[in-house]
Design a protein around this motif. Structure first.
Motif, PDB file in Angstrom:
ATOM      1  N   ASN A  94      -6.962   4.717  -3.891  1.00  0.00           N
ATOM      2  CA  ASN A  94      -5.602   4.895  -3.379  1.00  0.00           C
ATOM      3  C   ASN A  94      -5.519   3.679  -2.538  1.00  0.00           C
ATOM      4  O   ASN A  94      -6.382   2.799  -2.247  1.00  0.00           O
ATOM      5  CB  ASN A  94      -5.832   6.231  -2.571  1.00  0.00           C
ATOM      6  CG  ASN A  94      -5.673   7.146  -3.359  1.00  0.00           C
ATOM      7  OD1 ASN A  94      -4.765   7.573  -4.484  1.00  0.00           O
ATOM      8  ND2 ASN A  94      -6.184   8.535  -3.060  1.00  0.00           N
ATOM      9  N   TRP A  95      -4.361   3.749  -1.642  1.00  0.00           N
ATOM     10  CA  TRP A  95      -4.104   2.636  -0.760  1.00  0.00           C
ATOM     11  C   TRP A  95      -4.081   3.089   0.791  1.00  0.00           C
ATOM     12  O   TRP A  95      -4.137   4.329   0.931  1.00  0.00           O
ATOM     13  CB  TRP A  95      -2.697   2.071  -0.953  1.00  0.00           C
ATOM     14  CG  TRP A  95      -2.549   1.384  -2.465  1.00  0.00           C
ATOM     15  CD1 TRP A  95      -2.806   1.822  -3.584  1.00  0.00           C
ATOM     16  CD2 TRP A  95      -2.178   0.023  -2.476  1.00  0.00           C
ATOM     17  NE1 TRP A  95      -2.375   1.125  -4.771  1.00  0.00           N
ATOM     18  CE2 TRP A  95      -2.326  -0.284  -4.047  1.00  0.00           C
ATOM     19  CE3 TRP A  95      -1.903  -1.060  -1.562  1.00  0.00           C
ATOM     20  CZ2 TRP A  95      -1.908  -1.620  -4.662  1.00  0.00           C
ATOM     21  CZ3 TRP A  95      -1.726  -2.292  -2.345  1.00  0.00           C
ATOM     22  CH2 TRP A  95      -1.586  -2.708  -3.688  1.00  0.00           C
ATOM     23  N   GLN A  96      -4.140   2.290   1.745  1.00  0.00           N
ATOM     24  CA  GLN A  96      -3.990   2.495   3.013  1.00  0.00           C
ATOM     25  C   GLN A  96      -3.449   1.558   3.690  1.00  0.00           C
ATOM     26  O   GLN A  96      -3.365   0.393   3.567  1.00  0.00           O
ATOM     27  CB  GLN A  96      -5.528   2.905   3.679  1.00  0.00           C
ATOM     28  CG  GLN A  96      -6.352   1.738   3.614  1.00  0.00           C
ATOM     29  CD  GLN A  96      -7.760   2.202   3.920  1.00  0.00           C
ATOM     30  OE1 GLN A  96      -8.307   3.366   3.954  1.00  0.00           O
ATOM     31  NE2 GLN A  96      -8.849   1.028   4.286  1.00  0.00           N
ATOM     32  N   VAL A 107      -3.335   0.224   7.889  1.00  0.00           N
ATOM     33  CA  VAL A 107      -4.258   0.286   8.954  1.00  0.00           C
ATOM     34  C   VAL A 107      -3.468  -0.436  10.122  1.00  0.00           C
ATOM     35  O   VAL A 107      -2.810  -1.534  10.021  1.00  0.00           O
ATOM     36  CB  VAL A 107      -5.318  -0.900   8.761  1.00  0.00           C
ATOM     37  CG1 VAL A 107      -6.352  -0.888   9.923  1.00  0.00           C
ATOM     38  CG2 VAL A 107      -6.156  -0.254   7.525  1.00  0.00           C
ATOM     39  N   TYR A 122      -6.544  -7.149   2.328  1.00  0.00           N
ATOM     40  CA  TYR A 122      -5.503  -6.437   3.045  1.00  0.00           C
ATOM     41  C   TYR A 122      -4.241  -7.536   3.122  1.00  0.00           C
ATOM     42  O   TYR A 122      -4.327  -8.558   3.338  1.00  0.00           O
ATOM     43  CB  TYR A 122      -5.588  -5.691   4.265  1.00  0.00           C
ATOM     44  CG  TYR A 122      -6.525  -4.700   4.071  1.00  0.00           C
ATOM     45  CD1 TYR A 122      -5.975  -3.295   4.202  1.00  0.00           C
ATOM     46  CD2 TYR A 122      -8.046  -4.792   3.850  1.00  0.00           C
ATOM     47  CE1 TYR A 122      -6.580  -2.166   4.140  1.00  0.00           C
ATOM     48  CE2 TYR A 122      -8.762  -3.414   3.937  1.00  0.00           C
ATOM     49  CZ  TYR A 122      -8.224  -2.631   3.977  1.00  0.00           C
ATOM     50  OH  TYR A 122      -8.931  -1.103   3.852  1.00  0.00           O
ATOM     51  N   VAL A 175      -1.970  -3.699   4.878  1.00  0.00           N
ATOM     52  CA  VAL A 175      -2.026  -2.670   3.826  1.00  0.00           C
ATOM     53  C   VAL A 175      -2.679  -3.128   2.813  1.00  0.00           C
ATOM     54  O   VAL A 175      -2.968  -4.439   2.451  1.00  0.00           O
ATOM     55  CB  VAL A 175      -0.568  -2.342   3.462  1.00  0.00           C
ATOM     56  CG1 VAL A 175       0.143  -3.490   2.509  1.00  0.00           C
ATOM     57  CG2 VAL A 175      -0.747  -1.205   2.316  1.00  0.00           C
ATOM     58  N   ALA A 233      -7.796   1.066  -0.629  1.00  0.00           N
ATOM     59  CA  ALA A 233      -8.820   1.740   0.260  1.00  0.00           C
ATOM     60  C   ALA A 233     -10.121   1.501  -0.181  1.00  0.00           C
ATOM     61  O   ALA A 233     -10.816   2.468  -0.976  1.00  0.00           O
ATOM     62  CB  ALA A 233      -8.448   3.016   0.274  1.00  0.00           C
ATOM     63  N   ALA A 238     -14.672   3.995   6.241  1.00  0.00           N
ATOM     64  CA  ALA A 238     -13.898   3.894   7.339  1.00  0.00           C
ATOM     65  C   ALA A 238     -14.361   3.503   8.692  1.00  0.00           C
ATOM     66  O   ALA A 238     -13.736   2.761   9.518  1.00  0.00           O
ATOM     67  CB  ALA A 238     -13.428   5.680   7.648  1.00  0.00           C
ATOM     68  N   ILE A 258      -6.301   4.390  10.351  1.00  0.00           N
ATOM     69  CA  ILE A 258      -6.202   4.545   9.011  1.00  0.00           C
ATOM     70  C   ILE A 258      -5.130   5.398   8.774  1.00  0.00           C
ATOM     71  O   ILE A 258      -5.219   6.688   9.101  1.00  0.00           O
ATOM     72  CB  ILE A 258      -7.533   4.485   8.091  1.00  0.00           C
ATOM     73  CG1 ILE A 258      -8.353   3.586   8.754  1.00  0.00           C
ATOM     74  CG2 ILE A 258      -7.244   4.717   6.823  1.00  0.00           C
ATOM     75  CD1 ILE A 258      -9.965   3.982   7.961  1.00  0.00           C
ATOM     76  N   PHE A 259      -4.063   5.274   8.037  1.00  0.00           N
ATOM     77  CA  PHE A 259      -3.159   5.998   7.208  1.00  0.00           C
ATOM     78  C   PHE A 259      -3.283   5.871   5.776  1.00  0.00           C
ATOM     79  O   PHE A 259      -2.912   4.775   5.148  1.00  0.00           O
ATOM     80  CB  PHE A 259      -1.820   5.623   7.897  1.00  0.00           C
ATOM     81  CG  PHE A 259      -1.358   5.513   9.285  1.00  0.00           C
ATOM     82  CD1 PHE A 259      -1.013   6.975   9.925  1.00  0.00           C
ATOM     83  CD2 PHE A 259      -1.617   4.611   9.903  1.00  0.00           C
ATOM     84  CE1 PHE A 259      -0.844   6.928  11.208  1.00  0.00           C
ATOM     85  CE2 PHE A 259      -1.461   4.508  11.374  1.00  0.00           C
ATOM     86  CZ  PHE A 259      -1.190   5.865  11.795  1.00  0.00           C
ATOM     87  N   HIS A 260      -3.623   7.023   5.132  1.00  0.00           N
ATOM     88  CA  HIS A 260      -3.954   7.000   3.778  1.00  0.00           C
ATOM     89  C   HIS A 260      -2.414   7.060   3.032  1.00  0.00           C
ATOM     90  O   HIS A 260      -1.545   7.651   3.307  1.00  0.00           O
ATOM     91  CB  HIS A 260      -4.721   8.042   3.275  1.00  0.00           C
ATOM     92  CG  HIS A 260      -6.351   7.981   3.739  1.00  0.00           C
ATOM     93  ND1 HIS A 260      -6.945   7.044   3.232  1.00  0.00           N
ATOM     94  CD2 HIS A 260      -6.812   8.444   4.702  1.00  0.00           C
ATOM     95  CE1 HIS A 260      -8.160   7.085   3.829  1.00  0.00           C
ATOM     96  NE2 HIS A 260      -8.217   8.173   4.857  1.00  0.00           N
ATOM     97  N   ALA A 261      -2.484   6.425   2.079  1.00  0.00           N
ATOM     98  CA  ALA A 261      -1.352   6.321   0.928  1.00  0.00           C
ATOM     99  C   ALA A 261      -1.738   6.523  -0.453  1.00  0.00           C
ATOM    100  O   ALA A 261      -2.617   6.173  -0.790  1.00  0.00           O
ATOM    101  CB  ALA A 261      -0.554   5.192   1.026  1.00  0.00           C
TER     102      ALA A 261
END
Length: 297
Positions: free
Chosen positions: A114-116, A118, A137, A146, A149, A153, A160-163
């Motif tokens: 996945n992506w995240q 920050v 990133y 972005v 991931a 962490a 961090i916002f997961h996408a």
């Protein structure tokens, strides 16, 4: 030395000279490659005489080697130790950890995920931004990045916002092309393929010398490391069709696997520590071979 070996080594020498002319080496960078490929997975210690001998084969003088080693010591990457009249240099603990992490990227099977996003905060925003950029990133704003991931962490300097991975791969490709300099990475991979592609046929010739095999493998790792560790290594769905990084990975794996038996035999025959010669293989070198073999399947 047989006629086949003479022919293979002569052709290899020609290709090596061509690669060095197109992309000259810096002593410190090449010594880092020697440690990463040969020394780190065999305990992290090497005699400086071995470094001098190997570097001489690619046109790096003894003076440049000693200067580069001194700078690596000053930077905390190496530490020296003497045994009689000989000097040996050991990787620092932090450098060993970095080399091991780089090896997992170079030899491991690429992971999709996945992506995240920050949001970077704290007293050293620009430094943290550069750290995240080196990890692949892309910067979206003054504090927002972005990327895949990929980092644990605890290593991410911010919120961090997961996408989830977008289903529209065409839109994802367009997004990646806008925020990452993919053409420059593609050109670097294409140069790698042009330089090392001719070696594919050469390594199939029986009898290439052990010394030549090691030199070619070190140059292979050095150039691939330079390209691949700078590549953001985006998931396949975000990359253009016919992405040259895939072909570069296949070529790297093929050449590394073909060269390693002779190269490792040369290491065991010539590389020394204060307690004796380096082994041809260790559990760490075997893992590298296994990962490349599994990735080639």
């Amino acid at each position: 030395m047989t006629a086949a070996t003479n022919h293979a080594d002569a052709r290899a020498s020609q290709l090596i000279r061509q690669i060095l002319a197109e992309t000259p080496l810096k002593a410190a960078g090449f010594i880092v490659t020697i440690y990463g490929d040969v020394v780190e997975p065999r305990g992290g210690v090497a005699w400086i005489g071995n470094l001098i001998e190997i570097c001489a084969q690619v046109g790096i003088s003894e003076t440049l080697v000693r200067t580069a080693v001194s700078r690596l010591v000053a930077a905390g990457r190496l530490s020296g130790e003497r045994e009689g009249r000989r000097s040996y240099y050991r990787l620092s603990k932090s450098a060993g950890s970095e080399f091991a992490a780089a090896a997992r990227i170079l030899f491991g099977i690429p992971q999709e995920g996945n992506w995240q996003f920050v949001h970077v905060s704290g007293p050293s925003i620009e430094d943290d931004m550069q750290t995240l950029k080196r990890a692949g990133y892309a910067r979206l704003g003054s504090r927002i990045v972005v990327g895949p991931a990929r980092l644990p962490a605890e290593a991410v300097p911010g919120l961090i916002f997961h996408a989830d991975m977008p289903e529209d791969h065409d839109a994802l490709k367009a997004f990646a092309l806008e925020y990452w300099d993919l053409p420059s990475y593609a050109r670097a991979y294409e140069t790698f393929l042009e330089q090392f592609g001719p070696l594919s046929a050469l390594v199939e010739i029986p009898g290439i010398s052990q010394a030549t095999a090691l030199i070619i493998r070190l140059l292979l790792v050095h150039r691939y490391r330079t390209v691949h560790l700078h590549d953001p290594r985006l998931p396949a769905a975000a990359l253009p069709d016919n992405w040259p990084g895939k072909a570069a990975r296949r070529l790297f794996s093929h050449l590394y696997l073909r060269l390693s038996p002779a190269a490792d035999a040369f290491v065991a025959r010539t590389f020394l520590t204060a307690s004796g010669p380096l082994p041809a293989s260790t559990p760490a070198t075997n893992i590298r071979i296994e990962m490349l073999t599994d990735g080639a399947v």
